[in-house]
Design an enzyme around this catalytic site. Sequence first.
Site, PDB file in Angstrom:
ATOM      1  N   HIS A  13      34.890 -24.021  -4.416  1.00  0.00           N
ATOM      2  CA  HIS A  13      36.264 -23.808  -5.235  1.00  0.00           C
ATOM      3  C   HIS A  13      35.602 -24.442  -6.354  1.00  0.00           C
ATOM      4  O   HIS A  13      35.957 -25.835  -6.667  1.00  0.00           O
ATOM      5  CB  HIS A  13      37.402 -24.313  -4.366  1.00  0.00           C
ATOM      6  CG  HIS A  13      38.670 -23.897  -5.257  1.00  0.00           C
ATOM      7  ND1 HIS A  13      39.706 -23.535  -4.611  1.00  0.00           N
ATOM      8  CD2 HIS A  13      38.933 -24.253  -6.460  1.00  0.00           C
ATOM      9  CE1 HIS A  13      40.791 -23.349  -5.518  1.00  0.00           C
ATOM     10  NE2 HIS A  13      40.349 -23.993  -6.822  1.00  0.00           N
ATOM     11  N   HIS A  15      36.293 -24.285 -11.041  1.00  0.00           N
ATOM     12  CA  HIS A  15      36.613 -23.464 -12.023  1.00  0.00           C
ATOM     13  C   HIS A  15      35.731 -23.817 -13.207  1.00  0.00           C
ATOM     14  O   HIS A  15      35.440 -24.951 -13.686  1.00  0.00           O
ATOM     15  CB  HIS A  15      38.036 -24.044 -12.485  1.00  0.00           C
ATOM     16  CG  HIS A  15      39.162 -23.873 -11.650  1.00  0.00           C
ATOM     17  ND1 HIS A  15      39.809 -22.437 -11.742  1.00  0.00           N
ATOM     18  CD2 HIS A  15      39.521 -24.564 -10.751  1.00  0.00           C
ATOM     19  CE1 HIS A  15      40.857 -22.815 -10.403  1.00  0.00           C
ATOM     20  NE2 HIS A  15      40.437 -24.108  -9.938  1.00  0.00           N
ATOM     21  N   LEU A  16      35.193 -22.673 -13.821  1.00  0.00           N
ATOM     22  CA  LEU A  16      34.125 -22.855 -14.953  1.00  0.00           C
ATOM     23  C   LEU A  16      34.497 -22.250 -16.260  1.00  0.00           C
ATOM     24  O   LEU A  16      33.852 -22.443 -17.154  1.00  0.00           O
ATOM     25  CB  LEU A  16      32.633 -21.877 -14.316  1.00  0.00           C
ATOM     26  CG  LEU A  16      31.844 -22.590 -13.377  1.00  0.00           C
ATOM     27  CD1 LEU A  16      30.532 -21.751 -13.198  1.00  0.00           C
ATOM     28  CD2 LEU A  16      31.354 -23.988 -13.781  1.00  0.00           C
ATOM     29  N   ARG A  17      35.725 -21.807 -16.377  1.00  0.00           N
ATOM     30  CA  ARG A  17      36.324 -21.206 -17.628  1.00  0.00           C
ATOM     31  C   ARG A  17      35.378 -20.252 -18.210  1.00  0.00           C
ATOM     32  O   ARG A  17      34.504 -19.836 -17.529  1.00  0.00           O
ATOM     33  CB  ARG A  17      36.755 -22.281 -18.569  1.00  0.00           C
ATOM     34  CG  ARG A  17      37.377 -23.638 -18.051  1.00  0.00           C
ATOM     35  CD  ARG A  17      38.700 -23.207 -17.138  1.00  0.00           C
ATOM     36  NE  ARG A  17      39.632 -24.448 -16.758  1.00  0.00           N
ATOM     37  CZ  ARG A  17      40.554 -24.508 -15.918  1.00  0.00           C
ATOM     38  NH1 ARG A  17      40.543 -23.289 -15.239  1.00  0.00           N
ATOM     39  NH2 ARG A  17      41.024 -25.282 -15.594  1.00  0.00           N
ATOM     40  N   ASN A  41      40.644 -17.347 -12.309  1.00  0.00           N
ATOM     41  CA  ASN A  41      41.931 -17.493 -13.202  1.00  0.00           C
ATOM     42  C   ASN A  41      41.662 -17.597 -14.514  1.00  0.00           C
ATOM     43  O   ASN A  41      42.101 -18.703 -15.357  1.00  0.00           O
ATOM     44  CB  ASN A  41      42.977 -18.697 -12.897  1.00  0.00           C
ATOM     45  CG  ASN A  41      42.039 -20.053 -12.421  1.00  0.00           C
ATOM     46  OD1 ASN A  41      41.097 -20.155 -12.529  1.00  0.00           O
ATOM     47  ND2 ASN A  41      42.932 -21.181 -12.760  1.00  0.00           N
ATOM     48  N   LYS A  99      41.330 -14.038  -4.548  1.00  0.00           N
ATOM     49  CA  LYS A  99      41.850 -15.285  -4.538  1.00  0.00           C
ATOM     50  C   LYS A  99      43.516 -14.919  -4.752  1.00  0.00           C
ATOM     51  O   LYS A  99      44.016 -14.163  -5.538  1.00  0.00           O
ATOM     52  CB  LYS A  99      41.457 -16.234  -5.783  1.00  0.00           C
ATOM     53  CG  LYS A  99      42.225 -17.403  -6.034  1.00  0.00           C
ATOM     54  CD  LYS A  99      41.994 -18.539  -4.875  1.00  0.00           C
ATOM     55  CE  LYS A  99      42.926 -19.529  -5.118  1.00  0.00           C
ATOM     56  NZ  LYS A  99      42.272 -20.602  -5.908  1.00  0.00           N
ATOM     57  N   HIS A 136      45.900 -20.230  -2.969  1.00  0.00           N
ATOM     58  CA  HIS A 136      46.171 -21.285  -3.546  1.00  0.00           C
ATOM     59  C   HIS A 136      47.773 -21.308  -2.423  1.00  0.00           C
ATOM     60  O   HIS A 136      48.597 -20.820  -2.889  1.00  0.00           O
ATOM     61  CB  HIS A 136      46.650 -21.340  -5.138  1.00  0.00           C
ATOM     62  CG  HIS A 136      47.370 -22.478  -5.644  1.00  0.00           C
ATOM     63  ND1 HIS A 136      46.568 -23.315  -6.292  1.00  0.00           N
ATOM     64  CD2 HIS A 136      48.630 -23.016  -5.492  1.00  0.00           C
ATOM     65  CE1 HIS A 136      47.360 -24.575  -6.836  1.00  0.00           C
ATOM     66  NE2 HIS A 136      48.730 -24.168  -5.910  1.00  0.00           N
ATOM     67  N   HIS A 174      42.055 -26.338  -1.369  1.00  0.00           N
ATOM     68  CA  HIS A 174      42.549 -27.546  -1.714  1.00  0.00           C
ATOM     69  C   HIS A 174      43.455 -28.007  -1.040  1.00  0.00           C
ATOM     70  O   HIS A 174      44.682 -28.226  -1.694  1.00  0.00           O
ATOM     71  CB  HIS A 174      42.683 -27.811  -3.286  1.00  0.00           C
ATOM     72  CG  HIS A 174      43.545 -26.716  -4.036  1.00  0.00           C
ATOM     73  ND1 HIS A 174      44.526 -26.178  -3.214  1.00  0.00           N
ATOM     74  CD2 HIS A 174      43.432 -26.031  -5.095  1.00  0.00           C
ATOM     75  CE1 HIS A 174      45.181 -24.893  -4.123  1.00  0.00           C
ATOM     76  NE2 HIS A 174      44.354 -25.034  -5.339  1.00  0.00           N
ATOM     77  N   LEU A 219      47.068 -29.685  -9.190  1.00  0.00           N
ATOM     78  CA  LEU A 219      47.997 -28.873  -8.276  1.00  0.00           C
ATOM     79  C   LEU A 219      47.094 -28.408  -7.204  1.00  0.00           C
ATOM     80  O   LEU A 219      45.971 -27.678  -7.474  1.00  0.00           O
ATOM     81  CB  LEU A 219      48.689 -27.599  -8.902  1.00  0.00           C
ATOM     82  CG  LEU A 219      49.951 -27.969  -9.814  1.00  0.00           C
ATOM     83  CD1 LEU A 219      50.569 -26.850 -10.669  1.00  0.00           C
ATOM     84  CD2 LEU A 219      51.062 -28.699  -9.154  1.00  0.00           C
ATOM     85  N   ASP A 247      37.321 -28.115  -6.654  1.00  0.00           N
ATOM     86  CA  ASP A 247      38.560 -27.538  -7.621  1.00  0.00           C
ATOM     87  C   ASP A 247      38.378 -28.443  -8.841  1.00  0.00           C
ATOM     88  O   ASP A 247      39.519 -28.650  -9.424  1.00  0.00           O
ATOM     89  CB  ASP A 247      39.851 -27.875  -6.948  1.00  0.00           C
ATOM     90  CG  ASP A 247      41.065 -27.325  -7.791  1.00  0.00           C
ATOM     91  OD1 ASP A 247      40.843 -26.338  -8.486  1.00  0.00           O
ATOM     92  OD2 ASP A 247      42.205 -27.764  -7.553  1.00  0.00           O
ATOM     93  N   HIS A 251      40.400 -29.145 -18.430  1.00  0.00           N
ATOM     94  CA  HIS A 251      41.248 -28.680 -19.595  1.00  0.00           C
ATOM     95  C   HIS A 251      40.988 -29.749 -20.845  1.00  0.00           C
ATOM     96  O   HIS A 251      40.583 -30.922 -20.385  1.00  0.00           O
ATOM     97  CB  HIS A 251      42.692 -28.997 -19.175  1.00  0.00           C
ATOM     98  CG  HIS A 251      43.161 -28.021 -17.941  1.00  0.00           C
ATOM     99  ND1 HIS A 251      43.584 -26.968 -18.382  1.00  0.00           N
ATOM    100  CD2 HIS A 251      43.202 -28.133 -16.724  1.00  0.00           C
ATOM    101  CE1 HIS A 251      43.975 -26.286 -17.323  1.00  0.00           C
ATOM    102  NE2 HIS A 251      43.644 -27.072 -16.305  1.00  0.00           N
ATOM    103  N   ALA A 263      47.836 -28.862 -15.372  1.00  0.00           N
ATOM    104  CA  ALA A 263      47.281 -29.304 -14.052  1.00  0.00           C
ATOM    105  C   ALA A 263      45.946 -29.040 -13.875  1.00  0.00           C
ATOM    106  O   ALA A 263      45.364 -28.213 -14.122  1.00  0.00           O
ATOM    107  CB  ALA A 263      48.031 -28.655 -12.907  1.00  0.00           C
TER     108      ALA A 263
END
Length: 345
Positions: A13, A15-17, A41, A99, A136, A174, A219, A247, A251, A263
Site C-alpha cells: 500500500h 502512494h507515489l503521486r 488516488n 481500490k 479504505h 491500513h 487517515l 501507506d 504531502h 492527511a
Amino acid sequence: MDTITITTPDDWHLHLRDGAQLDSVAVHSARQFGRALVMPNLKPPVATVDQALAYRRRILDALPEGSAFQPLMSLYLTDATTPDEVRRAAETPEVLGFKLYPAGATTNSEAGVSGLEAVYPVLEAMEKHGVALQVHGEVTEAEVDIFDRERAFIDRHLRPITQRFPALRIVLEHITTRDGVEFVEASNDNVAGTLTAHHLLYNRNAMLVGGIRPHYYCLPVLKREEHRKALLQAATGGSPKFFLGTDSAPHAKAAKETACGCAGCYTAYAALELYAEAFESAGRLNRLEAFASHHGPDFYRLPRNSGTVTLRKEAWTAPDSFAYGDDVLVPLRAGGEVAWRLTDA
Ligand SMILES: NC(=O)N[C@@H](CC(=O)O)C(=O)O
Ligand SMILES: [Zn+2]
Ligand SMILES: [Zn+2]
C-alpha cells in the site's frame, strides 16, 4: 541481535503521486522494496487499465538506473467502473485489484463510490475473475465520530460485502483498530489486512500531546493505545492474514503545516527500519520477514522475492526534510532518531 537479513520485502500500500513529486519519492521505495502496490488516488483518478499502465510507465521512468523495483497497480473503483473493466484488469498481470474509497473518506477520494450497493455488479465480476478489492475502510457520515469510522464501516458495509461475496479477495487497508484486526481474523482466508509502521509505533497522543503535530495526522487517524497494541499483536503474531503496507503518503510541507492540513504520513524513506523498531519492541524481530516478505505475495498469489536485504542496529538521524518536486516534504520522525539502518550492500 544487531543485524537481520530477510527476503526482499514488498510494500502492499503505497502512494507515489505523479510528475516531479513522483521523481522525488520513488527512489526511497525502490531502495527498500522489491515491489509495491501503488494507490490510484491521483487527480484525476487512475480508474482504467490503460491509465494504470501509463502511470506504471511513468513510475518506471522515475526510478534510478538499474532499479529492479516493480510497481503493481490498483485501479480506482468509481461509480462508472464496469464489469468489462474488471475482466480487463484480470487479464493484466501488472494490475492487482481495485481500490474502494468511500467518497470523501480521505485524500483525493471525491471520485469514490457513493453507494456501495450500486457497485455490487462490479464486485460480483471481481469475485468471478479473482480480482482483489483493496478497501479504505471508513464511513463518511458526518454524525459518526472520526475515531469510530473504521468500526462503523466494518459493521455497515464490509461484513455485508464478505457475506454476499464470500469468494471475493479483500484487503482491509491500513487497519487502525482492534475491531479491524478481529474482523480480519474472524473472516475467511480471502480476507486480509495491511498494517502501517506508524500505526504500529504510535497512538493518538503522538499527534495531540504538547501541541498538534500535523506530520502524525493521517487517515484513518491514529487511535488509542489499546488499538495500537492489538495491531502490533496482529503484525507480530505470525498470521498470514496480515502484511506490510506502509501507506506512505507524501504531502508538501505547506499542505500539512496549515490551518486545515492534509492527511498522510511520509515513511517510505525509512519504512523497514520503522517496522523493525515495532517488531523489536514486541520481542518479535524473528517475525518481521514473514510479515514484510512472505504473507503479501502469498495472499496475492505471486512468487516471493528472491533477493535479501539487511538491517543493522545502528541509530541515525532522520532528515528534517526532503525535496518534493518544487516543494519540501517533512517525513515522519523528522530530525529524530531511527534505531535501525538498512544497509546498501
Ligand atoms: N492515508 C492518508 O492519510 N492519506 C492518503 C490516502 C489514504 O490512504 O487514505 C493520501 O493519499 O494522502
Ligand atoms: Zn486510505
Ligand atoms: Zn493510503
